[in-house]
Design a protein around this motif. Structure first.
Motif, PDB file in Angstrom:
ATOM      1  N   TRP A 297       1.007  -1.274   0.191  1.00  0.00           N
ATOM      2  CA  TRP A 297       0.216  -0.089  -0.182  1.00  0.00           C
ATOM      3  C   TRP A 297       0.643   0.954   0.084  1.00  0.00           C
ATOM      4  CZ3 TRP A 297      -2.862  -1.804   4.997  1.00  0.00           C
ATOM      5  CH2 TRP A 297      -3.910  -2.922   4.714  1.00  0.00           C
ATOM      6  N   TYR A 298       0.535   2.130  -0.861  1.00  0.00           N
ATOM      7  CA  TYR A 298       1.088   3.507  -0.680  1.00  0.00           C
ATOM      8  C   TYR A 298       0.061   4.499  -0.532  1.00  0.00           C
ATOM      9  CZ  TYR A 298       3.430   7.856  -1.897  1.00  0.00           C
ATOM     10  OH  TYR A 298       4.044   9.162  -2.109  1.00  0.00           O
ATOM     11  N   VAL A 299      -0.054   5.557   0.672  1.00  0.00           N
ATOM     12  CA  VAL A 299      -1.061   6.149   0.839  1.00  0.00           C
ATOM     13  C   VAL A 299      -0.783   7.375   0.081  1.00  0.00           C
ATOM     14  CG1 VAL A 299      -2.024   7.606   2.829  1.00  0.00           C
ATOM     15  CG2 VAL A 299      -0.961   5.255   3.273  1.00  0.00           C
ATOM     16  N   VAL A 300      -1.902   7.653  -0.927  1.00  0.00           N
ATOM     17  CA  VAL A 300      -2.136   9.090  -1.656  1.00  0.00           C
ATOM     18  C   VAL A 300      -2.689  10.104  -0.847  1.00  0.00           C
ATOM     19  CG1 VAL A 300      -2.860   9.858  -3.774  1.00  0.00           C
ATOM     20  CG2 VAL A 300      -2.233   7.325  -3.726  1.00  0.00           C
ATOM     21  N   GLN A 301      -3.659   9.796  -0.084  1.00  0.00           N
ATOM     22  CA  GLN A 301      -4.270  11.022   0.660  1.00  0.00           C
ATOM     23  C   GLN A 301      -4.814  10.150   1.925  1.00  0.00           C
ATOM     24  OE1 GLN A 301      -7.820  11.338   1.418  1.00  0.00           O
ATOM     25  NE2 GLN A 301      -7.609  13.213   2.594  1.00  0.00           N
TER      26      GLN A 301
ATOM     27  N   ILE B 104      -5.554   4.838  -1.262  1.00  0.00           N
ATOM     28  CA  ILE B 104      -4.477   4.014  -1.277  1.00  0.00           C
ATOM     29  C   ILE B 104      -4.124   3.690  -2.906  1.00  0.00           C
ATOM     30  CG2 ILE B 104      -3.591   1.625  -0.775  1.00  0.00           C
ATOM     31  CD1 ILE B 104      -3.607   3.230   1.757  1.00  0.00           C
ATOM     32  N   ALA B 105      -2.998   3.562  -3.152  1.00  0.00           N
ATOM     33  CA  ALA B 105      -2.367   2.990  -4.324  1.00  0.00           C
ATOM     34  C   ALA B 105      -1.829   1.488  -4.005  1.00  0.00           C
ATOM     35  CB  ALA B 105      -1.382   3.648  -5.046  1.00  0.00           C
ATOM     36  N   GLU B 106      -2.520   0.283  -4.647  1.00  0.00           N
ATOM     37  CA  GLU B 106      -2.102  -0.767  -4.131  1.00  0.00           C
ATOM     38  C   GLU B 106      -1.558  -1.806  -5.489  1.00  0.00           C
ATOM     39  OE1 GLU B 106      -4.509  -3.664  -1.534  1.00  0.00           O
ATOM     40  OE2 GLU B 106      -5.006  -4.485  -3.707  1.00  0.00           O
ATOM     41  N   VAL B 107      -0.311  -2.368  -4.899  1.00  0.00           N
ATOM     42  CA  VAL B 107       0.382  -3.132  -6.009  1.00  0.00           C
ATOM     43  C   VAL B 107       0.222  -4.514  -5.460  1.00  0.00           C
ATOM     44  CG1 VAL B 107       2.416  -3.726  -7.032  1.00  0.00           C
ATOM     45  CG2 VAL B 107       2.093  -1.350  -6.842  1.00  0.00           C
ATOM     46  N   GLN B 108      -0.158  -5.376  -6.044  1.00  0.00           N
ATOM     47  CA  GLN B 108      -0.380  -7.100  -5.504  1.00  0.00           C
ATOM     48  C   GLN B 108      -0.184  -8.039  -6.519  1.00  0.00           C
ATOM     49  OE1 GLN B 108      -5.060  -6.912  -5.038  1.00  0.00           O
ATOM     50  NE2 GLN B 108      -4.410  -8.759  -5.788  1.00  0.00           N
ATOM     51  N   GLN B 109      -0.173  -9.187  -6.123  1.00  0.00           N
ATOM     52  CA  GLN B 109      -0.158 -10.202  -6.929  1.00  0.00           C
ATOM     53  C   GLN B 109      -1.418 -10.349  -7.529  1.00  0.00           C
ATOM     54  OE1 GLN B 109       1.563 -13.040  -3.748  1.00  0.00           O
ATOM     55  NE2 GLN B 109       1.925 -14.355  -5.761  1.00  0.00           N
ATOM     56  N   THR B 110      -1.388 -11.002  -8.926  1.00  0.00           N
ATOM     57  CA  THR B 110      -2.879 -11.246  -9.404  1.00  0.00           C
ATOM     58  C   THR B 110      -3.495 -12.378  -8.858  1.00  0.00           C
ATOM     59  OG1 THR B 110      -1.913 -10.405 -11.771  1.00  0.00           O
ATOM     60  CG2 THR B 110      -3.890 -11.824 -11.630  1.00  0.00           C
ATOM     61  N   SER B 111      -4.322 -11.955  -7.760  1.00  0.00           N
ATOM     62  CA  SER B 111      -5.215 -12.964  -6.950  1.00  0.00           C
ATOM     63  C   SER B 111      -6.354 -11.979  -6.564  1.00  0.00           C
ATOM     64  CB  SER B 111      -4.642 -13.503  -5.906  1.00  0.00           C
ATOM     65  OG  SER B 111      -5.372 -14.177  -5.143  1.00  0.00           O
ATOM     66  N   ASP B 112      -7.453 -12.781  -6.465  1.00  0.00           N
ATOM     67  CA  ASP B 112      -8.882 -11.964  -5.902  1.00  0.00           C
ATOM     68  C   ASP B 112      -9.371 -12.699  -4.917  1.00  0.00           C
ATOM     69  OD1 ASP B 112     -10.255  -9.698  -5.692  1.00  0.00           O
ATOM     70  OD2 ASP B 112     -11.752 -10.587  -7.094  1.00  0.00           O
ATOM     71  N   VAL B 113      -8.328 -13.507  -4.052  1.00  0.00           N
ATOM     72  CA  VAL B 113      -8.909 -14.302  -2.995  1.00  0.00           C
ATOM     73  C   VAL B 113      -8.688 -13.581  -1.762  1.00  0.00           C
ATOM     74  CG1 VAL B 113      -8.415 -16.673  -1.799  1.00  0.00           C
ATOM     75  CG2 VAL B 113      -8.157 -16.372  -4.389  1.00  0.00           C
ATOM     76  N   THR B 114      -9.768 -13.175  -0.965  1.00  0.00           N
ATOM     77  CA  THR B 114      -9.550 -12.830   0.430  1.00  0.00           C
ATOM     78  C   THR B 114     -10.563 -13.579   1.193  1.00  0.00           C
ATOM     79  OG1 THR B 114      -9.428 -10.527  -0.793  1.00  0.00           O
ATOM     80  CG2 THR B 114     -10.447 -10.418   1.549  1.00  0.00           C
ATOM     81  N   TYR B 115     -10.072 -13.779   2.592  1.00  0.00           N
ATOM     82  CA  TYR B 115     -10.627 -14.346   3.468  1.00  0.00           C
ATOM     83  C   TYR B 115     -11.337 -13.373   4.447  1.00  0.00           C
ATOM     84  CZ  TYR B 115      -8.853 -18.768   1.776  1.00  0.00           C
ATOM     85  OH  TYR B 115      -8.445 -19.908   0.939  1.00  0.00           O
ATOM     86  N   ARG B 116     -12.412 -12.939   4.641  1.00  0.00           N
ATOM     87  CA  ARG B 116     -13.011 -12.071   5.461  1.00  0.00           C
ATOM     88  C   ARG B 116     -13.143 -12.712   6.800  1.00  0.00           C
ATOM     89  NH1 ARG B 116     -17.554 -11.045   2.734  1.00  0.00           N
ATOM     90  NH2 ARG B 116     -16.494  -9.652   1.133  1.00  0.00           N
TER      91      ARG B 116
END
Length: 323
Positions: A124-128, A188-200
């Motif tokens: 994460w990079y905090v843009v604002q 936030i600007a986010e860079v991540q691996q290509t994955s859309d798996v999130t455990y809530r």
């Protein structure tokens, strides 16, 4: 084949329960009919959400189709050998008008086993940041499954987790397994691996538009969580003009920051990979293509040397993969 050039893409807008208006009011993007926007996917090869080129002779072409056509010229030979036509990174802007759910992502091994896809390490990079905005990043101290479940079931999970106030320019690397959430008031600007798996894990007992609580993934999350206290929380970097400032270096991606007030020639002849630039302040040109605050450009691997020209001052995040 058309000659490759620095590519810009149409954002993919995602309305979210916790989304706000900053994608429009701060980044200047048109939300169309959406009530809010929690995420824009700026560069994506996720199936069903593939980025489409917005400008130039390749306008209208999908990213994955371009990789299939241009192969190593676009992404680099080692990247193409490992990932094929799948683009390995996902670039987003995230606007949290409310706290996101407390969540965790599986690592490569667990994600492959359960979902046949990569895991999800991210930065994460905090843009604002609004005043006193904060985020959660891992455990305050080393914990374990039993302590975690006791606190989760009694509604006291947040007392185990590390929360800190953040400001514009702060950066964080979150490996897979790190329990986390983005707090309200953050762009936030986010860079991540290509994955859309999130455990809530916990969703603050919120109700969605249908009047229901969102699904929690308590059991799935248990095997994904790293219960140890993080060795490093915030990325430490120096502010230097007109030089590459290292922020994050991981097996999955590396990210530098540039603060430019004069033209700079970039020479990446040693790097067999594409380069991604995220404009987090100002405007200018990269390889002759315009970029302004809130935009993203993909520079093909075959472009080893190119110029970045700021209009006044330009702040960029630069991301690539070193295999």
């Amino acid at each position: 084949m058309s000659q490759l050039y620095p590519l810009k893409f149409n954002p993919i807008f995602k309305e979210k329960l916790w989304g706000g208006q900053k994608i429009k009011t701060i980044l200047g993007k048109d939300l169309g009919d959406l009530d809010n926007c929690g995420e824009t996917w700026e560069l994506s090869g996720v199936p069903g959400n593939t980025s489409i080129v917005s400008e130039g002779v390749l306008k209208g072409h999908q990213l994955t189709n371009l990789i299939s056509e241009y192969k190593a010229d676009l992404v680099g030979s080692s990247i193409y050998q490992q990932f094929g036509a799948e683009f390995p990174l996902l670039i987003k802007f995230i606007d949290a008008a409310k706290d996101l759910s407390i969540q965790v992502h599986p690592d490569d091994k667990l994600a492959q086993k359960r979902h046949n896809c990569p895991g999800k390490a991210e930065m994460w990079y905090v843009v604002q940041a609004d005043q006193a905005a904060s985020l959660i990043n891992g455990f305050k101290k080393d914990s374990n499954k039993e302590e975690y479940l006791t606190h989760l079931e009694s509604g006291q999970l947040t007392s185990l987790l590390h929360r800190e106030e953040v400001k514009e320019g702060d950066a964080f690397y979150l490996p897979a397994g790190r329990v986390h959430t983005i707090g309200k008031g953050l762009l936030i600007a986010e860079v991540q691996q290509t994955s859309d798996v999130t455990y809530r894990i916990y969703d603050f007992d919120r109700i969605d538009k249908g009047g229901k609580k969102r699904e929690l993934h308590t059991e799935l999350a248990l095997d994904a969580i790293d219960f140890s206290k993080p060795e490093q929380l915030k990325s430490k970097y120096e502010t230097v003009l007109n030089e590459a400032i290292p922020i994050v270096s991981t097996p999955y991606f590396s990210t530098n920051k540039f603060i430019l007030d004069q033209p700079k020639t970039i020479n990446r002849s040693e790097l067999d990979c594409f380069k991604i630039y995220i404009a987090v302040g100002g405007s200018g040109k990269i390889g002759g293509e315009t970029i302004k605050f809130g935009e993203v450009i993909l520079v093909p691997a075959c472009m080893k040397q190119y110029n970045i020209e700021p209009d006044g001052e330009l702040e960029l995040l630069e991301t690539y993969i070193e295999l």
